[in-house]
Design an enzyme around this catalytic site. Structure first.
Site: not given
Length: 328
Positions: A71, A86, A156, A181
């Protein structure tokens, strides 16, 4: 990041199917000069292996520094791409992932910000609109510098499906999916066009294409992820290339118009969430949303999609842990 910067650095958080496919797309397309890959400690060696494997492709593409990162390596990055989360399992919706992935997102964003990172976040983990919102909340970053992949892949898929139906090059099809989405997304039929010709006008010369077929076509687009997950377990190639396209637009300061998860400030009567719509994106993030004039039916679908996302966010933010971590 300035438009003239020569050394462009991307940090990828999450080296699963989507993340590794994205890394491969960056290498293949010669995007960025430095790519760091962050994984959880127990999968660090996988990141090392992927970095080594990818480096062996460099003689065929362009020079790039690739390595397993930590990080603290985010401090001077231009872009942090979050694919970690997940995975969506057969029978699950993207919104079913909320609880698990919000906790993961909080941990990631907190550590990235603590590194001193001052670039742009690009989020692809699902449910992407919710996790883009949480990235904004947990980071305290300006809304312009937190971007979700949104409906870039959905659009797309829509363009490709129309191209196949009409037997034209997908690059000549201009059409958008907007909204979440996910299951409440919708097609903007009113502004779909083929090389500048409105779709309705174009279809006058396509006698074999019926309206019912177009409805079925959209349903196939909307449900494409479920189809792919049921057949091969996960979707990753399409979203990986979509992320590479967004990355290029940012790093090269293209001011490209792409369908992304964008913060809403009253456009379409929606406020204070991130949801899929076209936007201009460049080196400083979102330049501005591009507000396509929707017809009444499309406007209603946008509002319904936004309401669904808002309900999920409101429920999630009842968790005191998320409230306390919020900076926006």
């Amino acid at each position: 990041m300035t438009a003239t910067k020569l050394h462009k650095k991307v940090i990828l958080v999450g080296d699963g199917a989507v993340g590794s496919s994205y890394a491969f797309a960056l290498v293949n397309q010669g995007i960025a000069q430095e790519l760091g890959i962050i994984e959880i400690p127990q999968l660090f060696e996988k990141a090392v292996g992927d970095a080594l494997d990818l480096s062996h492709a460099l003689p065929f593409t362009s020079p790039k520094k690739i390595y397993a990162a930590k990080y603290e390596d985010c401090a001077d990055a231009d872009l942090v791409v979050i694919t970690a989360g997940a995975p969506q399992k057969p029978g699950e919706t993207r919104l079913d992932l909320v609880g698990k992935n919000l906790a993961i997102n909080k941990s990631i964003v907190t550590q990235v910000v603590e590194s001193g990172f001052n670039g742009i976040f690009l989020v692809a983990a699902n449910p992407v609109d919710v996790l883009t919102y949480s990235t904004w909340k947990f980071s305290g970053f300006p809304k312009e510098r937190v971007i979700g992949s949104g409906t870039s892949l959905d659009s797309a898929r829509f363009r490709q499906a129309l191209a196949e139906k009409l037997n034209v090059d997908a690059r000549s099809v201009h059409a958008y999916i907007m909204g979440e989405h996910g299951d409440s997304e919708f097609a903007v039929w009113s502004h779909a066009n083929i090389a500048g010709v409105n779709l309705e006008e174009f279809l006058k010369d396509e006698e074999n294409v019926q309206e019912a077929e177009l409805v079925e076509l959209f349903e196939g687009v909307r449900d494409a992820a479920y189809t792919i997950i049921n057949k091969k377990g996960a979707t990753y190639y399409g979203i990986a290339v979509a992320l590479a396209r967004i990355t290029k637009a940012i790093l090269d300061d293209e001011n490209a118009v792409l369908p992304l998860s964008v913060f809403q400030e009253g456009q379409y009567g929606v406020n204070n969430i991130f949801i899929g719509q076209p936007a201009i994106v460049g080196a400083h993030g979102i330049v501005r949303p591009v507000n396509i004039p929707l017809n009444d039916a499309e406007q209603q679908k946008m509002k319904a999609s936004a309401d669904e996302l808002q309900a999920i966010i409101d429920e999630a933010w009842k968790n005191p842990e998320f409230q306390e971590a919020s900076k926006n």
